[in-house]
Design a protein around this motif. Structure first.
Motif: not given
Length: 313
Positions: A10-26, A144-156
């Motif tokens: 997030h930045l300046d009190g607004k959620l970055n759209p990338a977070t919503a794409k992480c939810v789709s990956a999850a 083990r715990t899976v720590v991952a970054t999500v390629r946001v361009a690949s997810w709605p």
């Protein structure tokens, strides 16, 4: 069953759209729960926005003056502490996520899975390698715990019809003092954000000068599009580097991508491979960009672009 924790960007009190794409990956993991953690000095507004994402069970809001700026070394100990009990910790493969998530992985003593573009199992993922020329399947340790970054361009992006609970939390962990925020420098623009825009108009070295790049801005304004550029155009000083699209720039997936005066080096194509419709304008009929374009126009861009602009009214 899996339990996924997503670190909100997030930045300046607004959620970055990338977070919503992480939810789709999850969600592709078919987990028992998806939770989002928001770390900020005042997380209320961002937490409320995150709570509206479909599929989210709860939002954990961590208020701490130390979280006023996204410093990886400050956020990572808190995320690692909260991650106890979660099988997966996801963050976006953006500048924010690429900075933070390796620190979280190190804190948890695991290897990070980077740029997840597909989920094949709870611990099996697909990710690009060799600048996107190949796709590799990777297997993370099941114990083990899976720590991952999500390629946001690949997810709605996940929808916004949810109503998740918001839970305030205090994280009792020692924070480092050797790293501090100095300043943030960023470009300002009234145009759509390049990484989340549905339409993007990009210009390349074929424009010939910084002044000529104005025709890209005018066309983008007509289309309500974001503006991008090839590395060659950035290196030539036509536009600032925050507009660069490609392997060493931004990876994007707009519905419509116009490549004007861009030859199509593999590093650039890596950044647009997930775009919906690609339109290319170039005077060289052998330009590599035409191999991936859905629509190609061979000709003088200084003649074709004004005609296209006029046709748009």
């Amino acid at each position: 069953m899996s339990n996924v924790l997503i670190v909100a960007e997030h930045l300046d009190g607004k959620l970055n759209p990338a977070t919503a794409k992480c939810v789709s990956a999850a969600a592709a993991l078919a987990p028992a729960a998806i939770d989002i953690v928001v770390l900020a000095a005042d997380p209320a507004a961002v937490a409320a926005e995150a709570a509206r994402l479909d599929g989210v069970r709860k939002v954990i809001a961590v208020a701490n003056p130390a979280n006023a700026h996204p410093i990886a070394q400050v956020l990572a100990p808190q995320v690692a502490k909260i991650a106890a009990g979660y099988s997966h910790v996801f963050g976006p493969s953006t500048t924010f996520g690429k900075d933070l998530m390796p620190c979280v992985a190190a804190r948890l003593g695991v290897a990070q899975v980077s740029d997840v573009m597909a989920v094949e199992g709870t611990h099996t993922f697909r990710r690009p390698i060799y600048a996107g020329n190949a796709i590799v399947t990777v297997q993370a340790p099941a114990d083990r715990t899976v720590v991952a970054t999500v390629r946001v361009a690949s997810w709605p992006a996940a929808g916004t019809g949810g109503d998740a609970a918001i839970e305030s939390a205090s994280v009792d962990v020692a924070l480092p003092t050797h790293t501090r925020f100095v300043e943030l420098r960023q470009g300002k623009s009234d145009r759509p954000d390049l990484q989340s825009a549905s339409r993007v108009v990009s210009g390349g070295r074929g424009l010939g000068s910084k002044e000529n790049f104005d025709i890209i801005f005018r066309l983008a304004d007509k289309l309500g599009a974001a503006v991008g550029a090839s590395r060659a155009a950035v290196d030539a000083g036509y536009v600032p580097n925050e507009l660069q699209v490609g392997q060493t720039g931004k990876i994007i997936a707009p519905e419509l991508y116009l490549a004007i005066g861009i030859s199509g080096a593999i590093q650039h194509l890596t950044g647009i491979k997930d775009a919906g419709t690609i339109v290319a304008i170039n005077k060289d009929p052998e330009a590599p960009i035409f191999e991936v374009a859905d629509i190609g126009l061979v000709g003088d861009l200084f003649k074709l672009v004004p005609e296209l602009e006029a046709a748009l009214g």
